[in-house]
Write a protein that holds these residues in place. Structure first.
Motif, PDB file in Angstrom:
ATOM      1  N   ALA A  34       0.627  -1.110  -0.014  1.00 25.53           N
ATOM      2  CA  ALA A  34       0.122  -0.386  -0.231  1.00 25.53           C
ATOM      3  C   ALA A  34       0.951   1.068   0.471  1.00 25.53           C
ATOM      4  O   ALA A  34       2.116   1.074   0.572  1.00 25.53           O
ATOM      5  CB  ALA A  34      -0.975  -0.038   1.560  1.00 25.53           C
ATOM      6  N   VAL A  35       0.075   2.153  -0.460  1.00 25.43           N
ATOM      7  CA  VAL A  35       1.036   3.493  -1.482  1.00 25.43           C
ATOM      8  C   VAL A  35       0.432   5.296  -0.418  1.00 25.43           C
ATOM      9  O   VAL A  35      -0.710   4.866  -0.581  1.00 25.43           O
ATOM     10  CB  VAL A  35       1.710   3.967  -2.262  1.00 25.43           C
ATOM     11  CG1 VAL A  35       2.464   5.083  -2.567  1.00 25.43           C
ATOM     12  CG2 VAL A  35       2.690   3.107  -2.690  1.00 25.43           C
ATOM     13  N   TYR A  36       0.342   5.825   0.562  1.00 23.35           N
ATOM     14  CA  TYR A  36       0.636   6.622   0.928  1.00 23.35           C
ATOM     15  C   TYR A  36       1.099   7.794   0.571  1.00 23.35           C
ATOM     16  O   TYR A  36       1.930   8.260   0.984  1.00 23.35           O
ATOM     17  CB  TYR A  36       0.279   6.619   2.570  1.00 23.35           C
ATOM     18  CG  TYR A  36      -0.725   5.474   3.273  1.00 23.35           C
ATOM     19  CD1 TYR A  36      -1.711   5.321   4.270  1.00 23.35           C
ATOM     20  CD2 TYR A  36      -0.331   4.220   3.008  1.00 23.35           C
ATOM     21  CE1 TYR A  36      -2.501   4.376   4.661  1.00 23.35           C
ATOM     22  CE2 TYR A  36      -0.957   2.931   3.596  1.00 23.35           C
ATOM     23  CZ  TYR A  36      -2.022   3.313   4.661  1.00 23.35           C
ATOM     24  OH  TYR A  36      -2.708   2.170   5.184  1.00 23.35           O
ATOM     25  N   PRO A  37       0.247   8.326  -0.636  1.00 22.14           N
ATOM     26  CA  PRO A  37       1.246   9.595  -0.772  1.00 22.14           C
ATOM     27  C   PRO A  37       0.802  10.707  -0.161  1.00 22.14           C
ATOM     28  O   PRO A  37       0.083  10.714   1.332  1.00 22.14           O
ATOM     29  CB  PRO A  37      -0.051  10.468  -2.026  1.00 22.14           C
ATOM     30  CG  PRO A  37      -0.850   8.846  -2.414  1.00 22.14           C
ATOM     31  CD  PRO A  37      -0.924   7.988  -1.305  1.00 22.14           C
ATOM     32  N   VAL A  38       1.750  11.183   0.430  1.00 24.68           N
ATOM     33  CA  VAL A  38       2.118  12.047   1.001  1.00 24.68           C
ATOM     34  C   VAL A  38       1.687  13.984   1.239  1.00 24.68           C
ATOM     35  O   VAL A  38       2.762  13.892  -0.530  1.00 24.68           O
ATOM     36  CB  VAL A  38       4.143  12.229   1.838  1.00 24.68           C
ATOM     37  CG1 VAL A  38       4.460  14.120   2.638  1.00 24.68           C
ATOM     38  CG2 VAL A  38       4.530  11.364   2.364  1.00 24.68           C
ATOM     39  N   GLN A  39       1.190  14.723   1.436  1.00 23.52           N
ATOM     40  CA  GLN A  39       0.544  16.331   0.719  1.00 23.52           C
ATOM     41  C   GLN A  39       0.783  17.247   2.080  1.00 23.52           C
ATOM     42  O   GLN A  39       0.329  16.527   3.270  1.00 23.52           O
ATOM     43  CB  GLN A  39      -0.690  16.208  -0.121  1.00 23.52           C
ATOM     44  CG  GLN A  39      -0.433  14.623  -1.749  1.00 23.52           C
ATOM     45  CD  GLN A  39      -2.206  14.830  -1.991  1.00 23.52           C
ATOM     46  OE1 GLN A  39      -3.096  15.254  -1.065  1.00 23.52           O
ATOM     47  NE2 GLN A  39      -1.583  14.089  -2.524  1.00 23.52           N
ATOM     48  N   GLY A  40       0.747  18.396   1.423  1.00 18.73           N
ATOM     49  CA  GLY A  40       0.708  19.239   2.611  1.00 18.73           C
ATOM     50  C   GLY A  40       1.821  19.747   2.919  1.00 18.73           C
ATOM     51  O   GLY A  40       1.471  20.937   3.709  1.00 18.73           O
ATOM     52  N   LEU A  41       2.931  18.965   2.843  1.00 24.00           N
ATOM     53  CA  LEU A  41       3.892  19.727   3.608  1.00 24.00           C
ATOM     54  C   LEU A  41       4.760  20.764   3.297  1.00 24.00           C
ATOM     55  O   LEU A  41       4.702  21.214   2.353  1.00 24.00           O
ATOM     56  CB  LEU A  41       4.993  18.448   3.878  1.00 24.00           C
ATOM     57  CG  LEU A  41       4.936  17.835   4.089  1.00 24.00           C
ATOM     58  CD1 LEU A  41       6.213  16.281   4.014  1.00 24.00           C
ATOM     59  CD2 LEU A  41       4.307  17.254   5.503  1.00 24.00           C
ATOM     60  N   LEU A  42       5.388  21.875   3.762  1.00 24.39           N
ATOM     61  CA  LEU A  42       5.175  22.999   2.857  1.00 24.39           C
ATOM     62  C   LEU A  42       7.213  23.071   2.533  1.00 24.39           C
ATOM     63  O   LEU A  42       7.790  23.558   1.303  1.00 24.39           O
ATOM     64  CB  LEU A  42       6.298  23.817   4.141  1.00 24.39           C
ATOM     65  CG  LEU A  42       5.165  24.585   5.087  1.00 24.39           C
ATOM     66  CD1 LEU A  42       5.305  25.402   6.430  1.00 24.39           C
ATOM     67  CD2 LEU A  42       4.399  25.502   4.661  1.00 24.39           C
TER      68      LEU A  42
END
Length: 463
Positions: free
Chosen positions: A54-62
């Protein structure tokens, strides 16, 4: 009882050390299945198993960049019996502050839809209730990133529009409102689009989320119709259109004009015909769309003189390969994998003859022949179509033929073509897996019987 307590447990925090610097794009998750104290199964990518990860995309980091020694903080929970990863943040090695209690959770939105897309594995985010959310499938994202696809369609559409409006230089139209060219907004404000005889009508009946109507609308005085059904997709297209200075009146949603949504292919107006009709011929999976030839037959009756169906024709290509992995994933191979139980003769009766969503660039296989044209599907000239064809293939490498991968050259016209086997393409490929491997030697010839019936392609080897 233990599973119930896990589902009700509050989120717990994890801190993972960064062992190699780079860009933090995603978190990959796998499982270890502990059968007992001595035996376990791992779904790790380093193990040769039937499981994927399973791959959890990382979003919203500065800042997505991390370096060796940093720490990545996250929260993990099993809310509603779904594994969730949230509140992802990075902690630089030289900083002692704890960012793990930030309120914003980073990931993808709309958990209900994401459950379907990821089969129960999801990330989450807190969304402002007033902010519209548009959730796209991974295949739709891949399509949006397909530069060659959009450039090819733009060039082909521009060619058709140029031929239908020879008195206008479409390329000089300043659709963004800058420069010295014709301003499309001003052109359309001077005359109502409903009565402007110069307007050309374009219908895009592609599956899923497509920006082709926006691309078409910026090429000249056209009325571009999109067939997207989801309200969130329509809202997203409106936002994209406004951000690119696209006249609001030029983009419309075709289904809102229809009394019966099942009959998508109709005349745009009683006194107008379509200049371009864009059909979705090939699924992302590598198969032909159902009823595509029937849709093409209707579309030909709805075209303006000089109008075109995109694509105009499709060539099916294929080659012979030896692939152990395709064999192992398509049918039970003997009794050894099942510890002596002879289930292959029964279970293999239900195997699927065609494998889809293949990536030929990474598929473990040995090509035994050169690519060859197998079939032609002509949407503009049905007289050039043939439901069956025999193709001779010459063997260029000795081995065992186990499968016949196939793909498509999608010709929008004679000058513009898309190859669905290109590594940069959003399309995947498909393959017919043979029941029994065929030993071959260099110089041998095999005859393939290729059949096309009701949007299905079958390929058999004639002995």
């Amino acid at each position: 009882q233990e599973l119930k307590s896990l589902a009700a447990k509050k989120p717990w925090k994890l801190s993972l050390p960064v062992t190699e610097g780079g860009i933090l794009d995603a978190v990959v998750v796998w499982f270890i299945l502990q059968l007992d104290d001595e035996h376990s199964l791992s779904t790790s990518p380093s193990e040769e198993t039937c499981w994927e990860q399973a791959v959890y995309p990382v979003q919203g980091l500065l800042d997505y960049s991390v370096k060796t020694g940093d720490t990545v903080m996250m929260e993990v929970c099993c809310q509603d019996c779904y594994l969730k990863i949230q509140k992802i943040s990075s902690l630089p090695s030289e900083c002692g502050m704890d960012f793990s209690d930030r309120d914003d959770t980073l990931g993808l939105g709309n958990e209900a839809e994401l459950c379907n897309a990821l089969a129960g594995l999801q990330t989450s985010t807190k969304q402002d209730g007033s902010t519209p959310v548009c959730v796209l499938e991974s295949t739709e994202i891949a399509l949006l990133n397909d530069v060659a696809y959009h450039e090819c369609f733009k060039a082909a559409m521009s060619k058709v529009l140029q031929s239908l409006t020879p008195s206008k230089d479409l390329h000089s139209m300043d659709v963004d409102g800058h420069g010295s060219g014709i301003n499309l907004q001003e052109h359309q404000n001077k005359s109502s689009l409903d009565v402007d005889p110069d307007n050309l009508y374009i219908l895009d009946v592609s599956e899923g989320f497509s920006i082709l109507p926006i691309i078409a609308g910026k090429l000249g005085p056209v009325r571009a119709y999109s067939s997207v059904e989801k309200e969130q997709h329509q809202a997203a297209l409106h936002v994209i259109a406004e951000a690119n200075h696209f006249p609001k009146e030029t983009l419309e949603f075709w289904l809102s004009h229809l009394e019966e949504e099942s009959v998508v292919l109709q005349r745009p107006k009683s006194d107008k015909l379509w200049s371009i009709i864009i059909l979705d011929v090939i699924e992302t999976s590598g198969l032909i769309q159902q009823e595509v030839m029937e849709k093409a037959a209707i579309s030909r009756c709805l075209l303006h003189s000089g109008g075109k169906i995109f694509p105009q024709y499709v060539l099916v290509y294929g080659m012979l390969v030896e692939s152990e992995s395709l064999l192992l994933e398509s049918a039970v191979q003997g009794t050894e994998p099942t510890l002596g139980f002879n289930i292959a003769p029964f279970i293999n009766q239900f195997k699927v003859p065609v494998r889809v969503y293949l990536d030929l660039s990474t598929l473990p296989c040995v090509p035994l022949s050169k690519p060859a044209e197998l079939l032609r599907l002509d949407l503009m000239n049905p007289l050039l179509n043939s439901p069956s064809r025999e193709v001779k293939i010459q063997i260029c490498k000795s081995g065992q033929v186990t499968a016949i991968p196939f793909w498509y050259h999608i010709h929008l016209d004679e000058d513009h073509c898309l190859n669905t086997s290109d590594e940069s393409s959003h399309w995947k490929q498909a393959a017919v897996v043979l029941d029994e491997p065929i030993p071959v030697q260099v110089g041998d010839e095999l005859v393939l019987d290729v059949q096309h019936h009701k949007s299905n392609i079958s390929i058999t080897v004639k002995r």
